[in-house]
Design a protein around this motif. Sequence first.
Motif, PDB file in Angstrom:
ATOM      1  N   ILE A 114      51.167 -49.942  45.200  1.00  0.00           N
ATOM      2  CA  ILE A 114      51.171 -49.094  46.045  1.00  0.00           C
ATOM      3  C   ILE A 114      50.120 -48.821  45.718  1.00  0.00           C
ATOM      4  O   ILE A 114      49.069 -48.139  46.173  1.00  0.00           O
ATOM      5  N   ASN A 115      48.988 -49.927  45.041  1.00  0.00           N
ATOM      6  CA  ASN A 115      47.487 -48.760  44.779  1.00  0.00           C
ATOM      7  C   ASN A 115      47.259 -50.097  45.685  1.00  0.00           C
ATOM      8  O   ASN A 115      45.768 -50.428  45.507  1.00  0.00           O
ATOM      9  N   ALA A 116      47.299 -50.639  46.744  1.00  0.00           N
ATOM     10  CA  ALA A 116      46.909 -51.826  47.546  1.00  0.00           C
ATOM     11  C   ALA A 116      45.893 -50.995  47.934  1.00  0.00           C
ATOM     12  O   ALA A 116      45.748 -50.104  48.703  1.00  0.00           O
ATOM     13  N   PRO A 117      44.524 -52.439  48.499  1.00  0.00           N
ATOM     14  CA  PRO A 117      43.039 -51.691  48.843  1.00  0.00           C
ATOM     15  C   PRO A 117      43.329 -51.407  50.160  1.00  0.00           C
ATOM     16  O   PRO A 117      43.039 -50.544  51.113  1.00  0.00           O
ATOM     17  N   SER A 118      44.210 -52.636  50.878  1.00  0.00           N
ATOM     18  CA  SER A 118      44.743 -52.406  52.339  1.00  0.00           C
ATOM     19  C   SER A 118      45.480 -53.091  52.955  1.00  0.00           C
ATOM     20  O   SER A 118      46.595 -54.266  51.898  1.00  0.00           O
ATOM     21  N   ASN A 119      46.115 -53.222  54.019  1.00  0.00           N
ATOM     22  CA  ASN A 119      47.134 -54.020  54.379  1.00  0.00           C
ATOM     23  C   ASN A 119      46.154 -55.995  54.357  1.00  0.00           C
ATOM     24  O   ASN A 119      47.213 -56.777  54.645  1.00  0.00           O
ATOM     25  N   THR A 143      58.389 -56.308  50.423  1.00  0.00           N
ATOM     26  CA  THR A 143      58.057 -55.253  50.010  1.00  0.00           C
ATOM     27  C   THR A 143      56.885 -54.030  49.729  1.00  0.00           C
ATOM     28  O   THR A 143      56.812 -53.249  49.426  1.00  0.00           O
ATOM     29  N   ALA A 144      55.769 -54.483  50.986  1.00  0.00           N
ATOM     30  CA  ALA A 144      54.642 -53.768  51.235  1.00  0.00           C
ATOM     31  C   ALA A 144      54.971 -52.582  51.503  1.00  0.00           C
ATOM     32  O   ALA A 144      54.784 -51.213  51.242  1.00  0.00           O
ATOM     33  N   ARG A 145      55.786 -53.329  53.158  1.00  0.00           N
ATOM     34  CA  ARG A 145      55.844 -52.368  53.753  1.00  0.00           C
ATOM     35  C   ARG A 145      57.243 -50.697  52.883  1.00  0.00           C
ATOM     36  O   ARG A 145      56.992 -49.560  53.460  1.00  0.00           O
ATOM     37  N   THR A 146      57.562 -51.274  52.011  1.00  0.00           N
ATOM     38  CA  THR A 146      58.642 -50.351  51.137  1.00  0.00           C
ATOM     39  C   THR A 146      57.917 -49.464  50.559  1.00  0.00           C
ATOM     40  O   THR A 146      58.452 -48.415  50.435  1.00  0.00           O
ATOM     41  N   TYR A 147      56.571 -49.537  49.889  1.00  0.00           N
ATOM     42  CA  TYR A 147      55.934 -49.058  48.250  1.00  0.00           C
ATOM     43  C   TYR A 147      54.686 -48.276  50.047  1.00  0.00           C
ATOM     44  O   TYR A 147      54.529 -47.663  49.202  1.00  0.00           O
ATOM     45  N   ARG A 148      54.791 -48.208  51.043  1.00  0.00           N
ATOM     46  CA  ARG A 148      53.676 -47.389  51.732  1.00  0.00           C
ATOM     47  C   ARG A 148      54.950 -46.107  50.922  1.00  0.00           C
ATOM     48  O   ARG A 148      53.659 -45.242  51.415  1.00  0.00           O
ATOM     49  N   THR A 149      56.252 -45.628  51.651  1.00  0.00           N
ATOM     50  CA  THR A 149      56.369 -44.378  51.405  1.00  0.00           C
ATOM     51  C   THR A 149      56.976 -44.023  49.739  1.00  0.00           C
ATOM     52  O   THR A 149      56.946 -44.936  49.076  1.00  0.00           O
TER      53      THR A 149
END
Length: 437
Positions: A114-119, A143-149
């Motif tokens: 959720i708090n990832a600095p960047s893609n 998983t990263a795409r899912t947590y963007r929302t």
Amino acid sequence: MTEARFEYGFIKVGFTMSVSSIDAPACVDTLAVAHYQSSRRKRWVSMLLLLPLLAYTCVFFALPIGMMFYRAVSNPELLQAFPTAIRTMVDEPAKDSTALPTDRVFDALEQDFINAPSNAVIGEAARRLNYENSGYRFLVMNTARTYRTPLANPESQSARERLAAIDERWISPQVWEDFRRASPAYTPYYLLAALDLKQTDQGVAPVEESQRVYLDLTFKTLKIALIVSLLCLLLGFPFAALMVKASPALQVLLFLAVMLPFWTSLLARTTAWIVVLQDKGIVNTLLLRFGLIDHPLPMIFNLSGVYIVMVHILLPFSVLPLYNVMKNIPPHFMRASASLGAHPIRGFMQVYLPLTLTGIGSGTLLTFIVAAGYYVTPTLVGSAREQMLGYFIAFYTNTTVNWGMASALGLVLISCVMVIYLLAARLVGIRQIAGLR
């Protein structure tokens, strides 16, 4: 009073002096201090003159090699993308390698997504994790795409359940075992992979036979470099001897022929050889016209073409050191051996050849070092089977941007060259290779 006399040619001089008023220890101390100050100034001047060379060596030689060592073991991708999860895994280790981590680790991993600095950071972590097992890149990126929302009902499920709903592999022990292996800040992964090895729970083991590439590639690179060096020596030795014996006019022509490869572009030289050696090139056309062959000889896009082009390009590296040594050998040495009854072959083997060891050692070693790092020429005139280690270093550097693997392969190449250098120094001598005697 002391009387002293000395002679200079036919002139005799004598004088008397009194030493009663001279303090000999004081004079000695004064001379010693003056000599020390003068020597110190000279040392400082010498150090100042050497500073530009030392700075150049550090910036353009030592620093890049040090960075390559660092890149070969550096492993920051997962630490940058999932710092909370990795820190929690260290604080709460699993019972064994087959056990899933605690719920706190799943919560921390979710927060890192959720708090990832960047893609880009997540992408680098996905690429690094994919080295452990193919397919992990899709797992991480999906998983990263899912947590963007934003999460619909964050309290209805646990982080473990939400990650499992995205992809069931998150509750697979194999995923977390690979995650733990890829998470340290420093890793032997790249160095082991460059030697066709891998790290397992039981220790270091060879990779599957179908994936063993780099050791064979390293041996092939050393073999090609060694053969090219020997061919350059066999062709360069008589050529250098001819340059020494030739008349001044012919010597200039021979010297121009040797230096011509240095004055043209590497790409232009290689392309010209493709034109000359192809099936309808100059060589095959002449051989067919004179009836020496019935069909064109395969001289390009194979190992023969690699040897021909590399020998032509690298021949000056053998000829010039040999010529520099041969021109300083007095010609009367061979005449003296003949006058003592030695056969010309014996005189050559026991008199002339040992005197040329400096040129042989330095020229052959220099040719080998340059040939071992070649990748443009084998790429253009060879097939896929003739690619050398330098090609894969450039591939990992420019195409896949895998600095760790490129650095590990570079260290393997440097290590092999250093072994060859130490072997040559053992057989010939460091001073002779360096041209100091």
